[in-house]
Design a protein around this motif. Structure first.
Motif, PDB file in Angstrom:
ATOM      1  N   ARG A  46       0.739  -1.351   0.108  1.00 16.75           N
ATOM      2  CA  ARG A  46       0.012   0.179  -0.017  1.00 16.75           C
ATOM      3  C   ARG A  46       0.717   1.470   0.066  1.00 16.75           C
ATOM      4  O   ARG A  46       2.111   1.331   0.236  1.00 16.75           O
ATOM      5  CB  ARG A  46      -0.885   0.024   1.221  1.00 16.75           C
ATOM      6  N   GLU A  47       0.341   2.384  -0.277  1.00 17.36           N
ATOM      7  CA  GLU A  47       1.249   3.836  -0.298  1.00 17.36           C
ATOM      8  C   GLU A  47       1.225   3.909   1.122  1.00 17.36           C
ATOM      9  O   GLU A  47       0.744   3.231   2.343  1.00 17.36           O
ATOM     10  CB  GLU A  47       0.100   4.737  -0.672  1.00 17.36           C
ATOM     11  N   VAL A  48       2.620   4.823   1.308  1.00 17.13           N
ATOM     12  CA  VAL A  48       2.982   5.167   2.666  1.00 17.13           C
ATOM     13  C   VAL A  48       1.872   5.426   3.615  1.00 17.13           C
ATOM     14  O   VAL A  48       2.033   5.033   4.661  1.00 17.13           O
ATOM     15  CB  VAL A  48       4.168   6.104   2.533  1.00 17.13           C
ATOM     16  N   ASP A  49       1.066   6.407   3.294  1.00 15.11           N
ATOM     17  CA  ASP A  49       0.016   6.871   4.144  1.00 15.11           C
ATOM     18  C   ASP A  49      -0.899   5.902   4.413  1.00 15.11           C
ATOM     19  O   ASP A  49      -1.414   5.937   5.595  1.00 15.11           O
ATOM     20  CB  ASP A  49      -0.773   8.140   3.673  1.00 15.11           C
ATOM     21  N   GLU A  50      -1.273   5.119   3.636  1.00 15.04           N
ATOM     22  CA  GLU A  50      -2.129   3.701   3.979  1.00 15.04           C
ATOM     23  C   GLU A  50      -1.496   2.942   5.001  1.00 15.04           C
ATOM     24  O   GLU A  50      -2.200   2.495   6.013  1.00 15.04           O
ATOM     25  CB  GLU A  50      -2.498   3.165   2.735  1.00 15.04           C
ATOM     26  N   ALA A  51      -0.365   2.614   4.886  1.00 16.22           N
ATOM     27  CA  ALA A  51       0.231   1.593   5.789  1.00 16.22           C
ATOM     28  C   ALA A  51       0.431   2.298   7.063  1.00 16.22           C
ATOM     29  O   ALA A  51       0.343   1.574   8.257  1.00 16.22           O
ATOM     30  CB  ALA A  51       1.599   1.313   5.034  1.00 16.22           C
ATOM     31  N   ALA A  52       0.912   3.643   7.169  1.00 16.08           N
ATOM     32  CA  ALA A  52       0.915   4.410   8.520  1.00 16.08           C
ATOM     33  C   ALA A  52      -0.398   4.321   9.158  1.00 16.08           C
ATOM     34  O   ALA A  52      -0.241   4.431  10.591  1.00 16.08           O
ATOM     35  CB  ALA A  52       1.296   5.916   8.036  1.00 16.08           C
ATOM     36  N   SER A  53      -1.584   4.044   8.768  1.00 18.33           N
ATOM     37  CA  SER A  53      -2.941   4.119   9.147  1.00 18.33           C
ATOM     38  C   SER A  53      -2.887   2.607  10.137  1.00 18.33           C
ATOM     39  O   SER A  53      -3.956   2.494  10.937  1.00 18.33           O
ATOM     40  CB  SER A  53      -3.883   4.408   8.724  1.00 18.33           C
ATOM     41  N   GLY A  54      -2.030   1.934   9.992  1.00 15.47           N
ATOM     42  CA  GLY A  54      -2.063   0.526  10.631  1.00 15.47           C
ATOM     43  C   GLY A  54      -1.633  -0.590   9.717  1.00 15.47           C
ATOM     44  O   GLY A  54      -2.043  -0.772   8.539  1.00 15.47           O
ATOM     45  N   LYS A  55      -0.484  -1.379  10.008  1.00 20.59           N
ATOM     46  CA  LYS A  55      -0.322  -2.543   9.268  1.00 20.59           C
ATOM     47  C   LYS A  55       0.075  -3.666  10.096  1.00 20.59           C
ATOM     48  O   LYS A  55      -0.022  -3.627  11.404  1.00 20.59           O
ATOM     49  CB  LYS A  55       0.978  -2.230   8.411  1.00 20.59           C
ATOM     50  N   ILE A  56       0.426  -4.941   9.676  1.00 21.09           N
ATOM     51  CA  ILE A  56       0.614  -6.282  10.290  1.00 21.09           C
ATOM     52  C   ILE A  56       1.859  -6.158  10.981  1.00 21.09           C
ATOM     53  O   ILE A  56       2.594  -5.614  10.415  1.00 21.09           O
ATOM     54  CB  ILE A  56       0.407  -7.109   9.442  1.00 21.09           C
ATOM     55  N   SER A  57       2.096  -6.250  12.058  1.00 18.95           N
ATOM     56  CA  SER A  57       3.382  -6.353  12.910  1.00 18.95           C
ATOM     57  C   SER A  57       4.428  -6.991  12.060  1.00 18.95           C
ATOM     58  O   SER A  57       4.234  -8.056  11.480  1.00 18.95           O
ATOM     59  CB  SER A  57       3.227  -6.924  14.385  1.00 18.95           C
ATOM     60  N   GLY A  58       5.361  -6.204  11.930  1.00 21.11           N
ATOM     61  CA  GLY A  58       6.641  -6.842  11.276  1.00 21.11           C
ATOM     62  C   GLY A  58       6.604  -6.724   9.806  1.00 21.11           C
ATOM     63  O   GLY A  58       7.461  -6.777   8.961  1.00 21.11           O
ATOM     64  N   ALA A  59       5.486  -6.189   9.087  1.00 25.33           N
ATOM     65  CA  ALA A  59       5.301  -5.951   7.766  1.00 25.33           C
ATOM     66  C   ALA A  59       6.256  -4.762   7.305  1.00 25.33           C
ATOM     67  O   ALA A  59       6.550  -3.674   8.227  1.00 25.33           O
ATOM     68  CB  ALA A  59       4.096  -5.697   7.434  1.00 25.33           C
ATOM     69  N   VAL A  60       6.934  -5.147   6.210  1.00 21.95           N
ATOM     70  CA  VAL A  60       7.579  -3.869   5.459  1.00 21.95           C
ATOM     71  C   VAL A  60       6.652  -3.339   4.440  1.00 21.95           C
ATOM     72  O   VAL A  60       6.175  -4.029   3.628  1.00 21.95           O
ATOM     73  CB  VAL A  60       9.045  -4.687   4.912  1.00 21.95           C
TER      74      VAL A  60
END
Length: 98
Positions: free
Chosen positions: A25-39
């Motif tokens: 996902r785009e950086v702002d999307e991932a910043a809203s919550g991602k799976i722990s450890g995801a790059v």
């Protein structure tokens, strides 16, 4: 294309097993919550940043709904990477996010 469900990924994460999750996902999307450890490597940067990935490892590709991660999975597969797509993306994820 190999696929894995969000529930299967959640099980592996909950067992503390080492897995490699690539969030496209785009950086702002991932910043809203991602799976722990995801790059986070946005889909548009996959080709230029694939040198950061290790062909000897398996990667689980994740996005919002599974479409972008599906495209990333297909592309990286053609480049010789061991990848699988998490179907349903983060919309299907019921685990914790960071």
């Amino acid at each position: 294309m190999k696929e894995i469900t969000a529930e299967q990924v959640k099980l592996v994460v909950s067992q503390g097993k080492s897995i490699n999750i690539l969030d496209v996902r785009e950086v702002d999307e991932a910043a809203s919550g991602k799976i722990s450890g995801a790059v986070n490597i946005p889909l548009g940067l996959i080709e230029s940043r694939m040198n950061e990935l290790d062909k000897s490892k398996e990667y689980i590709m994740v996005c919002r709904s599974g479409a972008r991660s599906g495209r990333a999975t297909k592309f990286l597969d053609t480049q010789g990477f061991n990848v699988m797509n998490m179907t349903g993306g983060m919309l299907s994820w019921e685990g914790n996010v960071v």
